[in-house]
Design a protein around this motif. Structure first.
Motif, PDB file in Angstrom:
ATOM      1  N   ASP A   1       0.831  -1.215   0.000  1.00  0.00           N
ATOM      2  CA  ASP A   1       0.000   0.000   0.000  1.00  0.00           C
ATOM      3  C   ASP A   1       0.859   1.255   0.000  1.00  0.00           C
ATOM      4  O   ASP A   1       0.499   2.271  -0.611  1.00  0.00           O
TER       5      ASP A   1
ATOM      6  N   SER B   1      -7.766  -3.881  -2.208  1.00  0.00           N
ATOM      7  CA  SER B   1      -6.592  -3.105  -2.608  1.00  0.00           C
ATOM      8  C   SER B   1      -6.970  -1.675  -2.973  1.00  0.00           C
ATOM      9  O   SER B   1      -6.242  -0.724  -2.656  1.00  0.00           O
TER      10      SER B   1
ATOM     11  N   LYS C   1       2.085   1.991  -3.462  1.00  0.00           N
ATOM     12  CA  LYS C   1       1.011   2.570  -4.260  1.00  0.00           C
ATOM     13  C   LYS C   1       0.806   4.040  -3.909  1.00  0.00           C
ATOM     14  O   LYS C   1       0.596   4.885  -4.781  1.00  0.00           O
TER      15      LYS C   1
ATOM     16  N   THR D   1      -1.375  -5.615  -7.068  1.00  0.00           N
ATOM     17  CA  THR D   1      -2.133  -4.357  -7.126  1.00  0.00           C
ATOM     18  C   THR D   1      -3.633  -4.597  -7.274  1.00  0.00           C
ATOM     19  O   THR D   1      -4.409  -3.646  -7.231  1.00  0.00           O
TER      20      THR D   1
ATOM     21  N   SER E   1       3.460   1.937  -7.937  1.00  0.00           N
ATOM     22  CA  SER E   1       2.744   0.685  -8.205  1.00  0.00           C
ATOM     23  C   SER E   1       3.166   0.042  -9.524  1.00  0.00           C
ATOM     24  O   SER E   1       2.952  -1.150  -9.731  1.00  0.00           O
TER      25      SER E   1
END
Length: 430
Positions: free
Chosen positions: A384, A405, A387, A400, A392
């Motif tokens: 996380d 998510s 991202k 992902t 990502s």
């Protein structure tokens, strides 16, 4: 046996509440409310879980282990516990939260008068941190300085703002935007991270325990009881403040259309509600809110680092305040950009450690259950974090597109599965 008077318990609760409420807590609810639109109370529900529920539970958990994060996280193992503790103290101390109190209070309250130049921020932060240092050098007097003086002023200002949000509404509720259209609860949940109150609670625990001890209370059961009362009082206060700020932001489209942050909404609202006096009122409220939080964080961090090193408390105050002063002059945008990914990684294992601390007695060996669960939470929390840092593209598609998510809660299901497996294994082994 020494016990606290009712007025001391109330002052302790006010102090705990005041330690939590910084500028970030005041800024985030209005922008969440404006963007959530007709889904505002669903978003508020998610926000209150991480911004109120978890901090209150954290203080309760710490009250059972003398306010020590290291004891709370001891099932992780000595090295991992020490690393987690140091990271938490640094994150809510000199690296992010403490510098943020200076930059946010300046940008909201004083930049309109002094400008946005680096020189004026430097002068302001120098004065600001000099005051923080002056109070932090005398931690045994924090209940007197914060609990009896600064906290009531802070609460009075928030009370005025909260009541005005209901008596002087701004306009009609607009439609929800972005992620608040389809997943308002989880979006509010993640935005609650940004208040940093759960991590703050981990370090404020020792400040609250020491404040109780400063009144001569030595009985462990009484210390736990008073800390629980303080956490409940602060939780009620936080909830009321957040509800009023959500109410303030609900109809703010008419006075701050498509605002980019909560500070713009607050500025527009106080001008709407209080006229020319509004800017002065907001500057004073934000300054008091921030400096109380900065004092609490500095006392907590200096007290902890004194325990694990041979450096005296007062020297740590100078070191921590000096470091926060330097970092604060980097600017608010850079601080937030760096802090979001790190918080996304730290929060999952911290939540696991806090929640499972209440169930130690049900495990034969707590390390067997808590360590693997926290490790998996950290692993998926790092995903996380990547991202959040816009990295990502370096991750496989499988990572992902995990369940939850999109809500930045990819760690939840794997951690729960490992917890169940580890609990089963713990019951089978001696």
């Amino acid at each position: 046996m020494t016990s606290l008077r009712t007025r001391d318990i109330i002052a302790l609760g006010f102090m705990t509440f005041a330690l939590f409420i910084g500028a970030g807590n005041i800024i985030f609810p209005p922008i969440v409310a404006q963007q959530a639109g007709e889904h505002v109370w669903l978003a508020a529900f998610g926000f209150l879980i991480t911004a109120v529920g978890l901090p209150v539970i954290t203080i309760m958990a710490l009250s059972r282990v003398e306010g020590s994060i290291q004891i709370l996280s001891s099932p992780l193992g000595k090295a991992a516990s020490l690393i987690l503790t140091i990271i938490c103290y640094l994150a809510v101390g000199p690296l992010f939260a403490t510098p943020r109190t200076a930059t946010v209070s300046y940008e909201i309250g004083f930049s309109a008068y002094w400008g946005d130049s680096a020189q004026t921020l430097f002068i302001y932060s120098a004065i600001y941190f000099a005051l923080v240092m002056l109070v932090s050098l005398y931690p045994h007097k924090i209940l007197d300085t914060v609990g009896y003086v600064l906290s009531p002023l802070k609460i009075l200002a928030l009370l005025i703002l909260g009541i005005s949000a209901f008596l002087l509404p701004t306009g009609q509720i607009a439609p929800a935007v972005d992620h608040y259209i389809n997943r308002p609860v989880s979006e509010g949940f993640i935005n609650g991270y940004l208040t940093m109150d759960t991590l703050g609670a981990l370090v404020f625990g020792i400040v609250i325990i020491n404040a109780i001890r400063s009144r001569g209370v030595t009985n462990k059961k009484l210390i736990t009881r008073y800390a629980v009362w303080a956490s409940l009082i602060s939780g009620i206060g936080l909830t009321l403040v957040y509800i009023s700020l959500f109410k303030l932001g609900m109809g703010s489209h008419e006075i701050a259309t498509n605002a980019s942050n909560g500070a713009i909404i607050l500025h527009a609202y106080v001008q709407h509600a209080f006229g020319p006096f509004g800017a002065i009122f907001l500057a004073a409220m934000i300054f008091i809110a921030c400096i109380v939080t900065a004092i609490g964080l500095t006392c907590a961090c200096a007290g902890y680092f004194e325990q694990i090193t041979k450096i005296h408390y007062r020297r740590w105050v100078f070191i921590l305040v000096g470091f926060a002063f330097v970092i604060s002059n980097l600017g608010l945008t850079q601080l937030i950009a760096i802090s979001v990914p790190i918080l996304s990684a730290i929060y999952p294992p911290a939540i696991v450690v806090i929640l499972l601390s209440f169930f130690w007695k049900f495990f034969r060996i707590p390390t067997r259950v808590i360590a693997p669960t926290a490790a998996v939470a950290l692993l998926f929390g790092l995903i996380d974090a990547m991202k959040a840092a816009n990295l990502s593209s370096y991750l496989p598609n499988e990572l992902t597109s995990l369940p939850l998510s999109e809500q930045n809660l990819a760690w939840l299901i794997p951690a729960l599965l490992i917890f169940l497996l580890a609990t089963f294994r713990d019951r089978l082994k001696k």
